[in-house]
Write an enzyme that holds these catalytic residues in place. Structure first.
Site, mmCIF file in Angstrom:
data_model
loop_
_atom_site.group_PDB
_atom_site.id
_atom_site.type_symbol
_atom_site.label_atom_id
_atom_site.label_comp_id
_atom_site.label_asym_id
_atom_site.label_seq_id
_atom_site.Cartn_x
_atom_site.Cartn_y
_atom_site.Cartn_z
ATOM 1 N N GLU A 108 0.861 -1.187 0.000
ATOM 2 C CA GLU A 108 0.000 0.000 0.000
ATOM 3 C C GLU A 108 0.892 1.230 0.000
ATOM 4 O O GLU A 108 1.618 1.478 0.969
ATOM 5 C CB GLU A 108 -0.863 0.061 1.260
ATOM 6 C CG GLU A 108 -2.060 -0.838 1.305
ATOM 7 C CD GLU A 108 -2.879 -0.549 2.563
ATOM 8 O OE1 GLU A 108 -3.021 0.637 2.953
ATOM 9 O OE2 GLU A 108 -3.367 -1.512 3.170
ATOM 10 N N ASP A 137 -6.426 6.969 10.558
ATOM 11 C CA ASP A 137 -5.089 6.513 10.926
ATOM 12 C C ASP A 137 -4.689 6.979 12.315
ATOM 13 O O ASP A 137 -5.082 8.045 12.773
ATOM 14 C CB ASP A 137 -4.069 7.011 9.899
ATOM 15 C CG ASP A 137 -4.271 6.355 8.545
ATOM 16 O OD1 ASP A 137 -4.194 5.121 8.488
ATOM 17 O OD2 ASP A 137 -4.520 7.068 7.555
#
Length: 246
Positions: free
Chosen positions: A34, A45
């Site tokens: 990724e 996140d």
């Protein structure tokens, strides 16, 4: 064989490092990479990836850097772009997705693009042979899970708990996994809170895992040289890949 997906923040600390790291991970147990697109407000996140995002932007990351990194890595390592929708929308999706395909990128992971809104781009993804990775969360009802996974491509990103990446929260994932697999044969990968300590437990019943913060914590360690960071990340990838398949 269970798969390992690794997240890195593109352009941190610089473009060439990202290329070297991505290639090294591909040679050391990582099945899919990724490439994270730095964003000022990465809401899904945790603190480590948020810090790396901000540092990359402060160091001058531009979207063009993502294209250059992808051009070097994607022909050799299965590559996905992971980013927030605004980053991609600003590039014009009708132009960006053909470019991604041309570079050899195989799909996008967009955590803030709801399933219903993603449907508007389904034909564009299909035309360019790109996967738009579907997310399933513990808060989704069985009916919604069935709807989300009905056309899931490549793999399903199973959010291991309600929260942000990088947390060490422990949960029994088996009922959740079973509720997903009831409706699909698409591989299910577990993300959020996965590291070398939790990987073996979290991968039970799943087809793979997604690891981000554990790698980013190494990149944020200023006591290490760039070579040392790559070496430690490669070692970690090998360790995790071995654990999930032992």
């Amino acid at each position: 064989m269970k798969d390992l997906v690794a997240y890195i923040t593109s352009g941190y600390p610089d473009k060439n490092f990202s290329i070297d790291l991505g290639l090294a991970l591909g040679e050391n147990g990582v099945d899919t990479l990724e490439l994270g697109v730095p964003f000022s407000d990465p809401v899904a996140d945790g603190p480590s990836i948020e810090a790396a995002n901000h540092k990359a932007l402060e160091l001058g990351f531009k979207f063009q850097h993502l294209l250059e990194i992808s051009e070097a890595i994607a022909p050799k390592v299965d590559t996905l772009w992971m980013g927030y929708f605004n980053s991609f929308y600003q590039q014009n999706m009708k132009l960006l997705l053909p470019k991604a395909s041309q570079l050899g990128v195989n799909g996008l992971i967009i955590p803030d693009l709801p399933h219903e809104e993603a449907l508007a781009y389904a034909d564009l993804f299909k035309t360019n042979n790109l996967s738009n990775i579907s997310f399933v969360a513990p808060t989704d009802s069985p009916q919604r899970i069935k709807e989300i996974v009905s056309d899931a491509q490549k793999f399903i990103y199973m959010v291991a708990y309600t929260g942000i990446t990088g947390s060490g929260v422990s949960e029994d994932l088996q009922p959740f996994l079973a509720s997903i697999k009831e409706f699909t044969n698409t591989p299910v990968y577990v993300g959020f809170g996965v590291n070398e300590k939790t990987a073996k437990e979290k991968v039970k019943g799943a087809d793979g895992i997604i690891v981000g913060s554990a790698f980013i914590n190494i990149l944020l360690n200023d006591a290490l040289s760039n070579t040392g960071k790559i070496t430690q990340c490669a070692s970690l990838a090998n360790e995790i890949k071995e654990k999930i398949n032992s």
